[in-house]
Design an enzyme around this catalytic site. Sequence first.
Site, PDB file in Angstrom:
ATOM      1  N   THR A 238      47.250  39.760  46.608  1.00 55.55           N
ATOM      2  CA  THR A 238      46.592  39.233  47.468  1.00 55.55           C
ATOM      3  C   THR A 238      46.468  37.406  46.942  1.00 55.55           C
ATOM      4  O   THR A 238      45.730  37.341  46.009  1.00 55.55           O
ATOM      5  CB  THR A 238      44.968  39.646  47.444  1.00 55.55           C
ATOM      6  OG1 THR A 238      45.246  41.087  47.639  1.00 55.55           O
ATOM      7  CG2 THR A 238      44.462  39.038  48.684  1.00 55.55           C
TER       8      THR A 238
ATOM      9  N   LYS B  22      45.959  40.679  55.389  1.00 54.90           N
ATOM     10  CA  LYS B  22      44.776  41.079  53.899  1.00 54.90           C
ATOM     11  C   LYS B  22      43.765  40.244  54.020  1.00 54.90           C
ATOM     12  O   LYS B  22      42.529  40.773  53.773  1.00 54.90           O
ATOM     13  CB  LYS B  22      45.851  40.853  52.961  1.00 54.90           C
ATOM     14  CG  LYS B  22      45.039  41.105  51.764  1.00 54.90           C
ATOM     15  CD  LYS B  22      44.599  42.666  51.461  1.00 54.90           C
ATOM     16  CE  LYS B  22      43.835  42.642  50.192  1.00 54.90           C
ATOM     17  NZ  LYS B  22      43.045  44.024  49.983  1.00 54.90           N
TER      18      LYS B  22
ATOM     19  N   LYS C 192      37.283  35.566  45.428  1.00 56.37           N
ATOM     20  CA  LYS C 192      38.519  34.908  45.727  1.00 56.37           C
ATOM     21  C   LYS C 192      39.027  35.165  47.099  1.00 56.37           C
ATOM     22  O   LYS C 192      39.462  34.360  47.811  1.00 56.37           O
ATOM     23  CB  LYS C 192      39.512  35.582  44.565  1.00 56.37           C
ATOM     24  CG  LYS C 192      41.195  34.850  44.932  1.00 56.37           C
ATOM     25  CD  LYS C 192      42.026  35.640  44.164  1.00 56.37           C
ATOM     26  CE  LYS C 192      42.795  36.704  44.881  1.00 56.37           C
ATOM     27  NZ  LYS C 192      43.855  37.553  44.314  1.00 56.37           N
TER      28      LYS C 192
HETATM   29  P1  NAD Z   1      44.352  42.578  37.086  1.00 56.81           P
HETATM   30  O1  NAD Z   1      43.700  41.474  36.609  1.00 56.81           O
HETATM   31  O2  NAD Z   1      43.984  43.971  36.607  1.00 56.81           O
HETATM   32  O3  NAD Z   1      45.982  42.578  36.804  1.00 56.81           O
HETATM   33  C1  NAD Z   1      46.848  41.353  36.943  1.00 56.81           C
HETATM   34  C2  NAD Z   1      47.472  41.528  35.842  1.00 56.81           C
HETATM   35  O4  NAD Z   1      48.592  40.320  35.914  1.00 56.81           O
HETATM   36  C3  NAD Z   1      47.014  41.242  34.474  1.00 56.81           C
HETATM   37  O5  NAD Z   1      47.370  42.478  33.687  1.00 56.81           O
HETATM   38  C4  NAD Z   1      47.596  40.045  33.892  1.00 56.81           C
HETATM   39  O6  NAD Z   1      47.472  40.206  32.327  1.00 56.81           O
HETATM   40  C5  NAD Z   1      48.996  40.184  34.733  1.00 56.81           C
HETATM   41  N1  NAD Z   1      49.453  38.820  34.551  1.00 56.81           N
HETATM   42  C6  NAD Z   1      48.671  37.445  34.925  1.00 56.81           C
HETATM   43  N2  NAD Z   1      49.792  36.450  34.839  1.00 56.81           N
HETATM   44  C7  NAD Z   1      50.937  37.237  34.327  1.00 56.81           C
HETATM   45  C8  NAD Z   1      52.062  36.562  34.123  1.00 56.81           C
HETATM   46  N3  NAD Z   1      52.512  35.142  34.382  1.00 56.81           N
HETATM   47  N4  NAD Z   1      52.966  37.471  33.548  1.00 56.81           N
HETATM   48  C9  NAD Z   1      53.040  38.666  33.558  1.00 56.81           C
HETATM   49  N5  NAD Z   1      51.763  39.158  33.865  1.00 56.81           N
HETATM   50  C10 NAD Z   1      50.842  38.318  34.354  1.00 56.81           C
HETATM   51  O7  NAD Z   1      44.209  42.355  38.735  1.00 56.81           O
HETATM   52  P2  NAD Z   1      44.294  43.751  39.710  1.00 56.81           P
HETATM   53  O8  NAD Z   1      42.926  44.516  39.890  1.00 56.81           O
HETATM   54  O9  NAD Z   1      45.389  44.576  39.159  1.00 56.81           O
HETATM   55  O10 NAD Z   1      44.897  42.829  41.179  1.00 56.81           O
HETATM   56  C11 NAD Z   1      46.198  42.376  41.103  1.00 56.81           C
HETATM   57  C12 NAD Z   1      46.011  41.798  42.595  1.00 56.81           C
HETATM   58  O11 NAD Z   1      45.775  42.835  43.397  1.00 56.81           O
HETATM   59  C13 NAD Z   1      45.118  40.749  43.017  1.00 56.81           C
HETATM   60  O12 NAD Z   1      45.636  39.662  43.759  1.00 56.81           O
HETATM   61  C14 NAD Z   1      44.126  41.484  43.674  1.00 56.81           C
HETATM   62  O13 NAD Z   1      43.448  40.633  44.587  1.00 56.81           O
HETATM   63  C15 NAD Z   1      44.879  42.379  44.360  1.00 56.81           C
HETATM   64  N6  NAD Z   1      44.074  43.915  44.744  1.00 56.81           N
HETATM   65  C16 NAD Z   1      43.314  44.282  43.812  1.00 56.81           C
HETATM   66  C17 NAD Z   1      42.759  45.380  44.156  1.00 56.81           C
HETATM   67  C18 NAD Z   1      41.685  46.230  43.152  1.00 56.81           C
HETATM   68  O14 NAD Z   1      40.942  47.057  43.744  1.00 56.81           O
HETATM   69  N7  NAD Z   1      41.693  45.806  42.034  1.00 56.81           N
HETATM   70  C19 NAD Z   1      42.789  45.947  45.776  1.00 56.81           C
HETATM   71  C20 NAD Z   1      43.689  45.248  46.550  1.00 56.81           C
HETATM   72  C21 NAD Z   1      44.260  43.963  46.133  1.00 56.81           C
END
Ligand code: NAD
Length: 295
Positions: free
Chosen positions: A93, A168, A243
């Site tokens: 997102t 979204k 965010k």
């Molecule tokens: P998270 O923080 O658990 O996962 C993100 C991952 O990206 C982490 O493991 C981090 O180490 C990795 N990362 C960051 N920079 C990196 C790089 N340069 N190279 C490789 N890996 C890297 O977050 P999440 O909850 O999985 O959310 C991910 C996305 O999905 C976000 O944009 C969030 O807004 C969206 N989202 C989350 C949810 C939810 O319920 N958690 C629901 C819908 C959307």
Amino acid sequence: MATIAFIGLGNMGGPMAANLVKAGHKVIGFDLVQASKDAAKADGVAIAGSAADSVKDASVIITMLPAGKHVVSVWSDIIPSVAKGALMIDCSTIDVESARLAHAHATERSLPSVDAPVSGGTGGAKNATLTFMAGGEDFAFAAAKPILEAMGKKIVHCGKGGAGQAAKICNNMILGISMIAVGEAFALAEKLGLSHQALFDVASTSSGQCWSLTTYCPVPGPVPTSPANNGYKPGFAAALMYKDLRLSQEAAKGSGAVTPLGAHAESIYEAFDHAGHGHVDFSGIIDHIRHLARK
Ligand code: NAD
């Protein structure tokens, strides 16, 4: 079956990559965090030494990263290593502007690209029941759809590049506002001596019914799978909700829309985040609301 690179194996990306493995795809993953790589490996994901290494043999590249700056930076890093004609999909997102920038990077190398953020939370990611909202050209969407179907149950083509992100942030503005509304209703019920279960039984079958109440109920008890029953462990972290609300307000300002409740919801999540609760599930906002009454 495709060879898919999956970058960002966190709360969402980890289970999504696991579902691609279950569907029979070869998945090569990368993350910066060792624990995420270990968990993905246990689910059958092959782990590459770097993001650029993960994409070399892939016909599809998926990113699931925290924010726009991560997506733009990772796409810039990997695009020179991506095979000709490979499909680029970003499921994070992020702000519409960064999404369009990522599309532009892909277009420079004539790579088809789709922004495909998701709704449905970590439960949806685990159970492959996510909703994907996609933006991109028709041919790119047609190529992405069968891949996304292995991770979700509803795939909606919202328009050209960036339209998925626009859908979204509109959706999550509703979610942020509705979670505060549900939290306020329970806080009021507590003061009025009404039990959580009684309010739930009425509102969940009345006009107060909404996802924040029936799937993510912010008090323990009525919905046993909601984060409230698990110490408000995310789930969907409050920092990510803050965010998304910030993104909605940037988009509102940029487009001339006026969204007063969205603006107020942003300020409430901002206060919660700045008080050190960004790591808590966003339904934990109910404690912030209760705290206001004690001030
Ligand atoms: P998270 O923080 O658990 O996962 C993100 C991952 O990206 C982490 O493991 C981090 O180490 C990795 N990362 C960051 N920079 C990196 C790089 N340069 N190279 C490789 N890996 C890297 O977050 P999440 O909850 O999985 O959310 C991910 C996305 O999905 C976000 O944009 C969030 O807004 C969206 N989202 C989350 C949810 C939810 O319920 N958690 C629901 C819908 C959307």
